[in-house]
Design a protein around this motif. Sequence first.
Motif, PDB file in Angstrom:
ATOM      1  N   TRP A 146      17.784  77.618 159.971  1.00 57.21           N
ATOM      2  CA  TRP A 146      16.554  78.351 159.692  1.00 57.21           C
ATOM      3  C   TRP A 146      16.852  79.836 159.703  1.00 57.21           C
ATOM      4  CZ3 TRP A 146      17.833  76.546 164.421  1.00 57.21           C
ATOM      5  CH2 TRP A 146      17.664  77.392 165.515  1.00 57.21           C
ATOM      6  N   GLU A 147      15.922  80.583 159.140  1.00 57.51           N
ATOM      7  CA  GLU A 147      16.114  82.022 159.062  1.00 57.51           C
ATOM      8  C   GLU A 147      15.124  82.725 159.967  1.00 57.51           C
ATOM      9  OE1 GLU A 147      16.242  83.677 155.137  1.00 57.51           O
ATOM     10  OE2 GLU A 147      15.704  85.639 155.921  1.00 57.51           O
ATOM     11  N   MET A 197      13.837  85.504 147.535  1.00 53.53           N
ATOM     12  CA  MET A 197      14.629  84.698 148.468  1.00 53.53           C
ATOM     13  C   MET A 197      16.085  85.117 148.413  1.00 53.53           C
ATOM     14  SD  MET A 197      12.629  82.395 149.887  1.00 53.53           S
ATOM     15  CE  MET A 197      13.372  80.809 150.183  1.00 53.53           C
ATOM     16  N   SER A 198      16.317  86.397 148.598  1.00 54.62           N
ATOM     17  CA  SER A 198      17.682  86.853 148.438  1.00 54.62           C
ATOM     18  C   SER A 198      18.544  86.505 149.648  1.00 54.62           C
ATOM     19  CB  SER A 198      17.680  88.367 148.231  1.00 54.62           C
ATOM     20  OG  SER A 198      17.153  88.974 149.396  1.00 54.62           O
ATOM     21  N   ASN A 199      17.897  86.210 150.759  1.00 50.73           N
ATOM     22  CA  ASN A 199      18.663  86.005 151.985  1.00 50.73           C
ATOM     23  C   ASN A 199      19.064  84.560 152.228  1.00 50.73           C
ATOM     24  OD1 ASN A 199      18.358  88.640 152.486  1.00 50.73           O
ATOM     25  ND2 ASN A 199      16.661  88.419 153.910  1.00 50.73           N
ATOM     26  N   GLU A 200      18.852  83.761 151.234  1.00 47.02           N
ATOM     27  CA  GLU A 200      19.070  82.344 151.459  1.00 47.02           C
ATOM     28  C   GLU A 200      20.551  81.987 151.595  1.00 47.02           C
ATOM     29  OE1 GLU A 200      17.103  78.423 149.519  1.00 47.02           O
ATOM     30  OE2 GLU A 200      16.239  80.389 149.214  1.00 47.02           O
ATOM     31  N   VAL A 201      20.834  81.141 152.533  1.00 47.90           N
ATOM     32  CA  VAL A 201      22.199  80.653 152.700  1.00 47.90           C
ATOM     33  C   VAL A 201      22.310  79.349 151.946  1.00 47.90           C
ATOM     34  CG1 VAL A 201      23.835  79.708 154.328  1.00 47.90           C
ATOM     35  CG2 VAL A 201      22.506  81.675 154.961  1.00 47.90           C
ATOM     36  N   GLN A 202      23.362  79.232 151.202  1.00 52.98           N
ATOM     37  CA  GLN A 202      23.562  77.945 150.545  1.00 52.98           C
ATOM     38  C   GLN A 202      24.091  76.970 151.573  1.00 52.98           C
ATOM     39  OE1 GLN A 202      26.127  78.419 147.210  1.00 52.98           O
ATOM     40  NE2 GLN A 202      25.022  80.248 146.545  1.00 52.98           N
ATOM     41  N   ASN A 217      12.515  77.418 157.483  1.00 54.52           N
ATOM     42  CA  ASN A 217      13.423  76.309 157.712  1.00 54.52           C
ATOM     43  C   ASN A 217      14.066  75.912 156.397  1.00 54.52           C
ATOM     44  OD1 ASN A 217      14.123  74.800 160.080  1.00 54.52           O
ATOM     45  ND2 ASN A 217      11.945  74.754 160.527  1.00 54.52           N
ATOM     46  N   TYR A 218      15.381  75.825 156.405  1.00 52.58           N
ATOM     47  CA  TYR A 218      16.053  75.434 155.177  1.00 52.58           C
ATOM     48  C   TYR A 218      16.412  73.965 155.164  1.00 52.58           C
ATOM     49  CZ  TYR A 218      16.347  80.381 154.257  1.00 52.58           C
ATOM     50  OH  TYR A 218      16.039  81.678 154.043  1.00 52.58           O
ATOM     51  N   ARG A 219      16.861  73.495 156.299  1.00 52.95           N
ATOM     52  CA  ARG A 219      17.248  72.100 156.344  1.00 52.95           C
ATOM     53  C   ARG A 219      17.215  71.628 157.781  1.00 52.95           C
ATOM     54  NH1 ARG A 219      20.961  68.428 153.060  1.00 52.95           N
ATOM     55  NH2 ARG A 219      21.647  66.928 154.599  1.00 52.95           N
ATOM     56  N   ALA A 233      18.589  87.229 161.108  1.00 55.07           N
ATOM     57  CA  ALA A 233      19.766  86.368 161.215  1.00 55.07           C
ATOM     58  C   ALA A 233      19.426  84.956 160.737  1.00 55.07           C
ATOM     59  CB  ALA A 233      20.256  86.308 162.660  1.00 55.07           C
ATOM     60  N   ILE A 234      20.496  84.267 160.357  1.00 52.91           N
ATOM     61  CA  ILE A 234      20.372  82.852 160.030  1.00 52.91           C
ATOM     62  C   ILE A 234      20.834  82.087 161.262  1.00 52.91           C
ATOM     63  CG2 ILE A 234      21.177  81.009 158.514  1.00 52.91           C
ATOM     64  CD1 ILE A 234      19.891  82.923 156.767  1.00 52.91           C
TER      65      ILE A 234
END
Lengths: 134, 152
Positions: free
Chosen positions: A36-37, A1-6, B98-100, A41-42
């Motif tokens: 979402w990713e 999960m390196s592409n995760e945005v905090q 989906n993150y949030r 792109a995010i």
Amino acid sequence: MSNEVQTRDTSRDVDTRTSGEVERPRRRIYPAYEVWEGDDAIHLRLEMPGLERDGVDITVENNQLTITGSRPDWSVDGTVLIRERRAGDYYRVFTLDKTVDTDSIQAVMKDGVLELTLGLAKEAKPRRIQIKTS
Amino acid sequence: MFRMHRRGGWPFNDLERLQAQINDLFEDDLSYGATGLFDRSSSPRLDVVETDDALLVACDIPGVEAKDIELDIVNNVLSIRGEKRRPGGDDDKEKVKNYRRETWYGSFQRTLALPDSVDPDKVTAEMKNGVLSVQIAKREERKPKRIGIKVK
């Protein structure tokens, strides 16, 4: 999960809540959002009803993405029967990690919804390495 | 709906303020559409202002297109119904991470009992920047008239 945005919401840290006795100059509205990713792109979508396209301000400083917008008061000469909508300043801050290419942020405003596309940095995209045959 | 009490001249001011603050806590960061602690349905927020000539309604429904809104007045009850569609369609959400998500999609409804003074046949509605504005004209005979009295 390196592409995760905090997406830790730092707006709470900035806004020191005042007690009920002190009149706050203008209300802060934290717009609802979703993140979402996609493939490369995010995507960030914020709901800010009542804002014109020109009323939105998006800034990136260091790794902080700040979205603000001022929602004008609905001023009509008459008797208010119901007031549930709030006037104030939309405000939300996001912390981006290094996988986001801050130069490639695009924004579209439509029907009171702001959609940001945050391109991923080249390093974050999967890269295929060719093996040379000697 | 604590707001009702707030306007109703409830005598316990401190309690009232506390209650308002608690509601604000919930309103601030929870998804839009929730109008208080106990109201969690998808009923969009609205404002209603009565002027001399009309009743004005403004309703926050960001991301909803005009074609997806149904507006009608039956028995003097205004009803706003519609469907808030996920841009890109529902299929999209399977493919993405989906993150949030604080936003909601799906159907919504809000009804509003109108005063007798309005004319249900004279309605205009406009959708702009995610805000639905409805204007319902008052009946001619119910408009306030200014009667000048000459003082001798």
